[in-house]
Write a protein that holds these residues in place. Sequence first.
Motif, mmCIF file in Angstrom:
data_model
loop_
_atom_site.group_PDB
_atom_site.id
_atom_site.type_symbol
_atom_site.label_atom_id
_atom_site.label_comp_id
_atom_site.label_asym_id
_atom_site.label_seq_id
_atom_site.Cartn_x
_atom_site.Cartn_y
_atom_site.Cartn_z
ATOM 1 N N LYS A 1 0.827 -1.207 0.000
ATOM 2 C CA LYS A 1 0.000 0.000 0.000
ATOM 3 C C LYS A 1 0.862 1.257 0.000
ATOM 4 O O LYS A 1 1.855 1.321 0.717
ATOM 5 C CB LYS A 1 -0.884 0.021 1.251
ATOM 6 N N SER B 1 -3.505 6.730 -7.872
ATOM 7 C CA SER B 1 -2.739 5.490 -7.758
ATOM 8 C C SER B 1 -2.465 5.079 -6.315
ATOM 9 O O SER B 1 -2.351 3.887 -6.026
ATOM 10 C CB SER B 1 -1.412 5.616 -8.512
ATOM 11 N N TYR B 2 -2.395 6.036 -5.385
ATOM 12 C CA TYR B 2 -2.077 5.667 -4.004
ATOM 13 C C TYR B 2 -3.350 5.216 -3.276
ATOM 14 O O TYR B 2 -4.462 5.575 -3.670
ATOM 15 C CB TYR B 2 -1.440 6.845 -3.255
ATOM 16 N N GLU B 3 -3.126 4.459 -2.195
ATOM 17 C CA GLU B 3 -4.275 3.937 -1.438
ATOM 18 C C GLU B 3 -4.784 4.947 -0.408
ATOM 19 O O GLU B 3 -5.900 4.807 0.103
ATOM 20 C CB GLU B 3 -3.902 2.620 -0.745
ATOM 21 N N GLY B 4 -3.967 5.931 -0.068
ATOM 22 C CA GLY B 4 -4.439 6.908 0.903
ATOM 23 C C GLY B 4 -3.585 8.161 0.915
ATOM 24 O O GLY B 4 -2.376 8.119 0.657
ATOM 25 N N THR C 1 -8.245 8.674 -4.705
ATOM 26 C CA THR C 1 -7.646 8.248 -3.437
ATOM 27 C C THR C 1 -8.367 8.889 -2.255
ATOM 28 O O THR C 1 -8.585 10.111 -2.257
ATOM 29 C CB THR C 1 -6.160 8.650 -3.418
#
Length: 138
Positions: free
Chosen positions: A2, A65-68, A92
């Motif tokens: 992640k 693209s990032y989870e958070g 996100t």
Amino acid sequence: MKRILIINGPNLNLLGRREPEVYGSQTFEDYFATLLPQFPEVQLEYFQSNHEGALLDKIHEVGFSYEGIILNAGAYTHTSVALADAISGVKTPVIEVHISNVHAREAFRHHSYISPKAAGIIIGFGLKGYEMAIRSLL
Ligand code: DQA
């Protein structure tokens, strides 16, 4: 793995020296170094800028693209429609964090443009709020 990005906005580069009675005496770099070993399963990154446009660019860069994203927008929290729009515009989830309890402070800190767009809000737990935000994303 992640990917989670912590974004700190204006004046938060001064943590440790800035109003320590409000924000504590630890630098964010020192605090960030204590976070990394707690989350070996996360690709944890940190970005700070005093410039609204740079914060927008960073949200756009990672926001598909990032989870958070964990965002402490500092004073822009209370002023920036552009940051609110950026959060609406990306995929996100964004967790809003404030070190101090903004509701126990001046009235102008009680309104946040970011809160209605945030996946969650963590306020008033000091730097520990960032750790709580990461855990909420896992
Ligand atoms: C802050 C609260 C804001 O009102 C202030 O402008 C900051 C820091 C906090 O983390 O408590 O710069 O976001």
